[in-house]
Design a protein around this motif. Sequence first.
Motif, PDB file in Angstrom:
ATOM      1  N   UNK A  62      43.620  46.744  43.440  1.00 45.27           N
ATOM      2  CA  UNK A  62      44.045  47.942  44.159  1.00 45.27           C
ATOM      3  C   UNK A  62      44.105  47.732  45.663  1.00 45.27           C
ATOM      4  N   UNK A  63      43.442  46.678  46.167  1.00 45.76           N
ATOM      5  CA  UNK A  63      43.441  46.433  47.610  1.00 45.76           C
ATOM      6  C   UNK A  63      44.579  45.520  48.043  1.00 45.76           C
ATOM      7  N   UNK A  64      45.351  44.986  47.099  1.00 49.35           N
ATOM      8  CA  UNK A  64      46.449  44.074  47.427  1.00 49.35           C
ATOM      9  C   UNK A  64      47.721  44.857  47.736  1.00 49.35           C
ATOM     10  N   UNK A  65      48.656  44.261  48.491  1.00 47.69           N
ATOM     11  CA  UNK A  65      49.969  44.907  48.655  1.00 47.69           C
ATOM     12  C   UNK A  65      50.578  45.189  47.286  1.00 47.69           C
ATOM     13  N   UNK A  66      51.162  46.367  47.137  1.00 46.78           N
ATOM     14  CA  UNK A  66      51.642  46.801  45.824  1.00 46.78           C
ATOM     15  C   UNK A  66      52.656  45.823  45.227  1.00 46.78           C
ATOM     16  N   UNK A  67      53.594  45.318  46.045  1.00 48.17           N
ATOM     17  CA  UNK A  67      54.603  44.383  45.538  1.00 48.17           C
ATOM     18  C   UNK A  67      53.965  43.088  45.049  1.00 48.17           C
ATOM     19  N   UNK A  68      52.970  42.616  45.792  1.00 43.53           N
ATOM     20  CA  UNK A  68      52.295  41.383  45.389  1.00 43.53           C
ATOM     21  C   UNK A  68      51.519  41.593  44.093  1.00 43.53           C
ATOM     22  N   UNK A  69      50.807  42.710  43.987  1.00 39.80           N
ATOM     23  CA  UNK A  69      50.044  42.989  42.770  1.00 39.80           C
ATOM     24  C   UNK A  69      50.958  43.084  41.555  1.00 39.80           C
ATOM     25  N   UNK A  70      52.120  43.741  41.707  1.00 39.44           N
ATOM     26  CA  UNK A  70      53.060  43.873  40.597  1.00 39.44           C
ATOM     27  C   UNK A  70      53.599  42.511  40.171  1.00 39.44           C
ATOM     28  N   UNK A  71      53.920  41.665  41.138  1.00 43.10           N
ATOM     29  CA  UNK A  71      54.448  40.342  40.820  1.00 43.10           C
ATOM     30  C   UNK A  71      53.408  39.486  40.113  1.00 43.10           C
ATOM     31  N   UNK A  72      52.151  39.582  40.537  1.00 48.05           N
ATOM     32  CA  UNK A  72      51.090  38.807  39.899  1.00 48.05           C
ATOM     33  C   UNK A  72      50.840  39.290  38.473  1.00 48.05           C
ATOM     34  N   UNK A  73      50.951  40.597  38.248  1.00 43.55           N
ATOM     35  CA  UNK A  73      50.743  41.124  36.902  1.00 43.55           C
ATOM     36  C   UNK A  73      51.808  40.602  35.922  1.00 43.55           C
ATOM     37  N   UNK A  74      53.031  40.458  36.418  1.00 41.82           N
ATOM     38  CA  UNK A  74      54.122  40.038  35.532  1.00 41.82           C
ATOM     39  C   UNK A  74      54.253  38.529  35.402  1.00 41.82           C
ATOM     40  N   UNK A  75      53.572  37.770  36.268  1.00 39.38           N
ATOM     41  CA  UNK A  75      53.695  36.310  36.238  1.00 39.38           C
ATOM     42  C   UNK A  75      52.675  35.712  35.275  1.00 39.38           C
ATOM     43  N   UNK A  76      52.986  34.559  34.689  1.00 41.28           N
ATOM     44  CA  UNK A  76      52.005  33.878  33.836  1.00 41.28           C
ATOM     45  C   UNK A  76      50.788  33.461  34.663  1.00 41.28           C
ATOM     46  N   UNK A  77      49.606  33.352  34.042  1.00 43.23           N
ATOM     47  CA  UNK A  77      48.410  32.930  34.778  1.00 43.23           C
ATOM     48  C   UNK A  77      48.642  31.583  35.465  1.00 43.23           C
ATOM     49  N   UNK A  78      48.289  31.501  36.720  1.00 45.46           N
ATOM     50  CA  UNK A  78      48.434  30.255  37.468  1.00 45.46           C
ATOM     51  C   UNK A  78      49.775  30.076  38.145  1.00 45.46           C
ATOM     52  N   UNK A  79      50.759  30.935  37.824  1.00 48.16           N
ATOM     53  CA  UNK A  79      52.082  30.812  38.439  1.00 48.16           C
ATOM     54  C   UNK A  79      52.045  31.328  39.872  1.00 48.16           C
ATOM     55  N   UNK A  80      52.668  30.599  40.767  1.00 44.06           N
ATOM     56  CA  UNK A  80      52.710  30.989  42.172  1.00 44.06           C
ATOM     57  C   UNK A  80      53.835  31.993  42.389  1.00 44.06           C
ATOM     58  N   UNK A  81      53.520  33.096  43.051  1.00 48.39           N
ATOM     59  CA  UNK A  81      54.530  34.102  43.382  1.00 48.39           C
ATOM     60  C   UNK A  81      54.606  34.229  44.901  1.00 48.39           C
ATOM     61  N   UNK A  82      55.775  34.557  45.393  1.00 50.53           N
ATOM     62  CA  UNK A  82      55.991  34.770  46.824  1.00 50.53           C
ATOM     63  C   UNK A  82      56.686  36.120  46.995  1.00 50.53           C
ATOM     64  N   UNK A  83      55.986  37.037  47.634  1.00 43.44           N
ATOM     65  CA  UNK A  83      56.503  38.394  47.810  1.00 43.44           C
ATOM     66  C   UNK A  83      56.165  38.878  49.216  1.00 43.44           C
ATOM     67  N   UNK A  84      57.184  39.287  49.951  1.00 45.08           N
ATOM     68  CA  UNK A  84      56.961  39.884  51.261  1.00 45.08           C
ATOM     69  C   UNK A  84      56.149  39.038  52.208  1.00 45.08           C
ATOM     70  N   UNK A  85      56.324  37.725  52.153  1.00 42.35           N
ATOM     71  CA  UNK A  85      55.582  36.836  53.027  1.00 42.35           C
ATOM     72  C   UNK A  85      54.239  36.397  52.477  1.00 42.35           C
TER      73      UNK A  85
END
Length: 260
Positions: A164-187
């Motif tokens: 809940x403390x993470x940027x919303x876009x980053x949290x959403x991307x991490x939820x949808x990504x496989x465990x360990x996958x690197x995501x890049x959102x909004x810097x």
Amino acid sequence: MNTPEVTGPPARGGTAGLLGFLDGRPLPRTELDRRLAALRAGPRSSALPAPGTAEDRQLTRWVAQVVLTEELCQAEAAARDLDCSGAPLVRLDQRAAVELGSIAAAAYEGNAAVRAVFAAVTAEVDATAAEAAAYRTAVGAATDRTTTRWRLTTPDGDFDADPATLPADLAAALRSAPPGAVVEVGGWTAALAEPVSQPAPAGPEAPTGALTEAAAHLRACAQRIAFVRWLDRARARRLTLVPGLEHPGDPAQPDNHHRH
């Protein structure tokens, strides 16, 4: 503790090449220049402000304050004969870093003398019984018995965080990504290593183990507050800053554009 005799800094025009003065003793800016050069040559140099800009001068001031904090604590550790053989680098969690402030946190993470002085000046610090009871009552009524935290891997290191403390876009991307996958959102760049379930902060009826955990948490917070207060007093009493290397938050220096 015997404080060295303060001889006082020279006139304003005599501070070229100096980081500042500690107990009246001039400190060369060699280490500051070394660190700035390392940042400019490092892998994240493209994220740094352009040389010669107000933002670049603010970066220089910030790094200078980190080095001055380390110098102060190294002198204090020597005066107290403290053991500074600890690990050269540690990683604070987000809460601890915020409570200490960015300058003190950077010095704490990178310098064993700062950590030794922290331990010495906060050894007897603890939260009061009333504070602990109030904390347990407040958080116990507002949380479930179990909370989920994410263990994240980022270019700046690994840490645990409440989603809940993470940027919303980053949290959403991490939820949808496989465990360990690197995501890049909004810097932001991060990978979700694993979710970590932990007991919620203890409520009034919580078991003894949870109460002990809450007490340890409160003590750590109280220690950080006490250290920051000690550090502020020691800086004011023992450090003399030079023109151009003022604290970046000093409203009197020309590059401080933070306004309310």
